[in-house]
Design an enzyme around this catalytic site. Structure first.
Site, PDB file in Angstrom:
ATOM      1  N   CYS A  37     -33.573  -7.214 -47.809  1.00  0.00           N
ATOM      2  CA  CYS A  37     -33.407  -7.791 -46.607  1.00  0.00           C
ATOM      3  C   CYS A  37     -34.156  -9.174 -46.409  1.00  0.00           C
ATOM      4  CB  CYS A  37     -34.040  -6.580 -45.643  1.00  0.00           C
ATOM      5  SG  CYS A  37     -33.425  -6.456 -44.195  1.00  0.00           S
ATOM      6  N   HIS A  38     -34.916  -8.881 -45.418  1.00  0.00           N
ATOM      7  CA  HIS A  38     -35.830 -10.080 -44.831  1.00  0.00           C
ATOM      8  C   HIS A  38     -36.994 -10.575 -45.831  1.00  0.00           C
ATOM      9  CE1 HIS A  38     -33.840  -9.198 -41.207  1.00  0.00           C
ATOM     10  NE2 HIS A  38     -33.962 -10.402 -40.921  1.00  0.00           N
TER      11      HIS A  38
END
Length: 187
Positions: free
Chosen positions: A112-113
């Site tokens: 994800c991030h």
């Protein structure tokens, strides 16, 4: 339970605001293989999850960042979420810990991030990677070859986009852990 994974230990580095499934699912997948998993937090205190749209459960820490060393672990998992990696990418101890896994050739998995942390650690240049779409340009700007795929493996570095890709992410994490050190995995 896999015999190849018995006796292995993996760190999950996170702080408040991690995406809940991005810590809980890899931890469960690793534990199902007989892997010891330790949640490492900056202060060694419990951290609160972000569960898609609101604050989730609090997860207890096993260790403080100041009490661990790369040599204690066979691999590192970096959950995403918006708040968690934004905080950790400004923490020099966290960045040094992450760089240490690359220097030792040990697998690192980020979803994800979480690649924001890898950007600030200076370990993405020349790597093929994926992430949540909003981090794609940041990775390109840091020299990575970003692709929009469920999971990408580049010499022991496992990256994935979102919780929707969790099964593929966990499978590759377990595979890379079984393979062990990667000579191409370096800072």
């Amino acid at each position: 339970m896999s015999q190849a994974q018995s006796g292995k230990r993996v760190a999950i580095l996170a702080t408040d605001g991690f995406e809940e499934s991005e810590l809980s699912a890899p931890r469960a997948a690793l534990q199902s293989q007989g892997v010891e998993v330790q949640v490492v937090t900056p202060e060694g205190k419990g951290i609160r999850a972000w569960a898609e749209t609101d604050w989730g459960d609090t997860y207890e820490a096993d260790k403080a960042l100041s009490d661990v060393d790369v040599s204690d672990y066979h691999a590192l998992v970096l959950p995403g979420g918006l708040f968690n990696p934004d905080e950790l990418r400004l923490n020099e101890k966290a960045l040094a810990f992450v760089r240490g896994f690359f220097e030792a050739g040990k697998p690192v998995a980020a979803i994800c991030h979480a690649p924001w942390i890898l950007i600030n650690a200076g370990v993405v240049d020349g790597r093929k990677m994926t992430s949540v779409a909003s981090v794609g340009q940041d990775l390109k700007n840091a020299g990575a070859h970003w692709v929009d795929e469920p999971v990408v493996v580049d010499n022991g570095l496992v990256t994935s986009r979102t919780p929707k890709d969790m099964d593929a992410f966990n499978a590759k994490l377990i595979e890379e852990l079984a393979e062990g050190r990667h000579s191409g995995q370096h800072a």
